[in-house]
Design an enzyme around this catalytic site. Sequence first.
Site, PDB file in Angstrom:
ATOM      1  N   TYR A  44       0.822  -1.207   0.000  1.00 40.44           N
ATOM      2  CA  TYR A  44       0.000   0.000   0.000  1.00 40.44           C
ATOM      3  C   TYR A  44       0.855   1.256   0.000  1.00 40.44           C
ATOM      4  O   TYR A  44       0.469   2.283  -0.545  1.00 40.44           O
ATOM      5  CB  TYR A  44      -0.937   0.013   1.221  1.00 40.44           C
ATOM      6  CG  TYR A  44      -1.997   1.080   1.088  1.00 40.44           C
ATOM      7  CD1 TYR A  44      -3.102   0.872   0.270  1.00 40.44           C
ATOM      8  CD2 TYR A  44      -1.862   2.305   1.738  1.00 40.44           C
ATOM      9  CE1 TYR A  44      -4.057   1.851   0.096  1.00 40.44           C
ATOM     10  CE2 TYR A  44      -2.820   3.298   1.571  1.00 40.44           C
ATOM     11  CZ  TYR A  44      -3.912   3.068   0.752  1.00 40.44           C
ATOM     12  OH  TYR A  44      -4.849   4.042   0.588  1.00 40.44           O
ATOM     13  N   PHE A  71      -6.861  20.700 -25.794  1.00 42.96           N
ATOM     14  CA  PHE A  71      -7.235  19.297 -25.821  1.00 42.96           C
ATOM     15  C   PHE A  71      -8.470  19.149 -24.938  1.00 42.96           C
ATOM     16  O   PHE A  71      -8.610  19.834 -23.936  1.00 42.96           O
ATOM     17  CB  PHE A  71      -6.113  18.360 -25.370  1.00 42.96           C
ATOM     18  CG  PHE A  71      -6.548  16.925 -25.501  1.00 42.96           C
ATOM     19  CD1 PHE A  71      -6.676  16.356 -26.756  1.00 42.96           C
ATOM     20  CD2 PHE A  71      -6.924  16.177 -24.400  1.00 42.96           C
ATOM     21  CE1 PHE A  71      -7.163  15.059 -26.911  1.00 42.96           C
ATOM     22  CE2 PHE A  71      -7.416  14.878 -24.545  1.00 42.96           C
ATOM     23  CZ  PHE A  71      -7.530  14.325 -25.804  1.00 42.96           C
ATOM     24  N   THR A  72      -9.357  18.235 -25.319  1.00 42.84           N
ATOM     25  CA  THR A  72     -10.678  18.124 -24.679  1.00 42.84           C
ATOM     26  C   THR A  72     -10.625  18.052 -23.149  1.00 42.84           C
ATOM     27  O   THR A  72     -11.181  18.912 -22.462  1.00 42.84           O
ATOM     28  CB  THR A  72     -11.410  16.891 -25.223  1.00 42.84           C
ATOM     29  OG1 THR A  72     -10.549  15.757 -25.097  1.00 42.84           O
ATOM     30  CG2 THR A  72     -11.771  17.072 -26.691  1.00 42.84           C
ATOM     31  N   ASP A 121       2.177  19.387 -21.666  1.00 42.39           N
ATOM     32  CA  ASP A 121       1.393  18.174 -21.803  1.00 42.39           C
ATOM     33  C   ASP A 121       2.318  17.242 -22.576  1.00 42.39           C
ATOM     34  O   ASP A 121       2.469  17.356 -23.788  1.00 42.39           O
ATOM     35  CB  ASP A 121       0.092  18.440 -22.568  1.00 42.39           C
ATOM     36  CG  ASP A 121      -0.724  17.164 -22.729  1.00 42.39           C
ATOM     37  OD1 ASP A 121      -0.132  16.066 -22.679  1.00 42.39           O
ATOM     38  OD2 ASP A 121      -1.946  17.256 -22.930  1.00 42.39           O
ATOM     39  N   LYS A 173       0.152   6.756 -23.894  1.00 45.78           N
ATOM     40  CA  LYS A 173       0.726   7.016 -25.221  1.00 45.78           C
ATOM     41  C   LYS A 173       2.223   6.731 -25.172  1.00 45.78           C
ATOM     42  O   LYS A 173       2.627   5.594 -25.278  1.00 45.78           O
ATOM     43  CB  LYS A 173       0.450   8.469 -25.654  1.00 45.78           C
ATOM     44  CG  LYS A 173      -0.985   8.725 -26.096  1.00 45.78           C
ATOM     45  CD  LYS A 173      -1.905   8.965 -24.925  1.00 45.78           C
ATOM     46  CE  LYS A 173      -3.213   9.611 -25.297  1.00 45.78           C
ATOM     47  NZ  LYS A 173      -4.095   9.730 -24.121  1.00 45.78           N
ATOM     48  N   ARG A 190     -12.786  14.552 -34.930  1.00 44.33           N
ATOM     49  CA  ARG A 190     -12.122  15.611 -34.168  1.00 44.33           C
ATOM     50  C   ARG A 190     -12.478  16.913 -34.866  1.00 44.33           C
ATOM     51  O   ARG A 190     -11.734  17.457 -35.660  1.00 44.33           O
ATOM     52  CB  ARG A 190     -10.605  15.415 -34.104  1.00 44.33           C
ATOM     53  CG  ARG A 190     -10.167  14.208 -33.291  1.00 44.33           C
ATOM     54  CD  ARG A 190     -10.014  14.441 -31.782  1.00 44.33           C
ATOM     55  NE  ARG A 190     -11.194  14.222 -30.963  1.00 44.33           N
ATOM     56  CZ  ARG A 190     -11.142  13.851 -29.690  1.00 44.33           C
ATOM     57  NH1 ARG A 190      -9.991  13.587 -29.079  1.00 44.33           N
ATOM     58  NH2 ARG A 190     -12.233  13.738 -28.982  1.00 44.33           N
ATOM     59  N   PHE A 202     -18.620  14.336 -27.279  1.00 40.21           N
ATOM     60  CA  PHE A 202     -18.247  13.415 -28.361  1.00 40.21           C
ATOM     61  C   PHE A 202     -18.247  11.957 -27.931  1.00 40.21           C
ATOM     62  O   PHE A 202     -18.464  11.061 -28.733  1.00 40.21           O
ATOM     63  CB  PHE A 202     -16.872  13.797 -28.935  1.00 40.21           C
ATOM     64  CG  PHE A 202     -15.796  13.896 -27.883  1.00 40.21           C
ATOM     65  CD1 PHE A 202     -15.611  15.085 -27.187  1.00 40.21           C
ATOM     66  CD2 PHE A 202     -14.993  12.811 -27.581  1.00 40.21           C
ATOM     67  CE1 PHE A 202     -14.629  15.185 -26.205  1.00 40.21           C
ATOM     68  CE2 PHE A 202     -14.010  12.893 -26.600  1.00 40.21           C
ATOM     69  CZ  PHE A 202     -13.840  14.084 -25.916  1.00 40.21           C
TER      70      PHE A 202
END
Length: 455
Positions: A71, A123-124, A214, A257, A381, A447
């Site tokens: 933990y 970005f969303t 990002d 990614k 997009r 979306f």
Amino acid sequence: KKYVAEPYKIKVVEPIAVTSRAQREEVIKKAGYNTFLINSSDVYIDLLTDSGTTAMSDNQWAGIMMGDEAYAGSKNFMKLQEAVREVYGFKYIVPTHQGRGAENILSQITIKEGDYIPGNMYFTTTRAHQEMNGGTFVDVIIDEAHDSANENPFKGNIDLKKFENLIDEVGADKIPYICVAVTVNLAGGQPVSMKNLKEVSKLAKENGIMVMYDATRCVENAYFIKEREEGYQDKSIAEILKEMMSYADGCTMSGKKDCLVNIGGFLAINDEKLYQKATQLVVVYEGMPSYGGMSGRDMEAMARGIYESVDYNYIHHRITQCRYLGDKLSDAGIPIVKPVGGHAVFLDAKQFYPHIPQDEFPAQMLAAQLYLKSGVRSMERGIISAGRDKDGNNYHPKLELVRLTIPRRVYTYAHMDVVADSIIDLYKERDKVKGLKMVYEPPVLRFFTARFEPL
Ligand code: F0G
């Protein structure tokens, strides 16, 4: 067409669905013409996203068996922290369940009501978190990024004048940080140059504004710098990446990614006080600071993925595979975003279906048609992804795109040929296709779950 053969061989295979046109007609109707709502068991080639769809290596799978699920103070956290320090160069790391978990924490610890957050295209999820914390996103990307035909090699760059104008207009104390995406997803996976990163950092520093990347696709960005920017041809991907990161105060990362894993992310930061604040929130939203939103085994796979991702042969093959698909389409006269970016090929739906107005969702329809044609799943997009502003009006983004996103180490060149050939067929039949109307719209990030009917 010449291509770079895979720098890996296949050890495990996963069969995929071969369906008939009649089956796909049923499926798309049931999914409300939204490719997000199709079950993957009905998809032949899944180019919905490059997020979490990576094939892990045997080395990463071996790492999965080395999970220390304590933990607190897991060994794998130490490994992950070491990887982030060594490869990215940031001091502190807060593991999260994925990128948006890190965006949530960053937004909460830095943004006050009435603040502005400049960035190189939205970005969303990133913008959603900024806005939920009372901030306003301001697009400061260069104008060229909004033009799908412009071939600027660093189309993700920040327009320094726009950044400076915002500082003059609202005051630096209303700008907690500038968010620099490397690469820029919605511009087509476009990179930012090292020169631009340096200049942004200088201007931000002079004004006491933090620079947060990002970093989701930062290895792809490093590859483009090596390929395109003078002085970097002889540097390794690892060296370039580390230099890029040296101009930032921290980053949010979707590990799904460029860390080559299926789940996970982190917030990395150099400032100790901010790190403290982040740890106070991570325990509320994610978990203990030494695992956040991840299991021990996931942290191990990510640590190993971070090292693998800077291997030149891996990233060279990846970028080249994307380009192969892009070139094949482009050679057939299909309108795509140029230059081809790092993670995807983007179809320009406004040009593909010039007779369909943006309010009738040409990109959404094109994605549906591609699925009908060959079972290839892609993603809108455009106007639907862009959503509505604070007053409830639809954003009308210049770019109305369909993204063909290539998962890492998953598909072969034969798959790319199937994708290209079916799009070329669709282009020949383009005059016959009409638009869509939206019949269900959720209030945020519409979306994902909106539904449509053909007009
Ligand atoms: N930033 C960028 C540039 C992204 O592309 C994504 C995710 C995120 C942040 C959020 O990360 O999904 O781990 O929470 N992009 C995926 C996509 C969903 O398909 O482009 P996440």
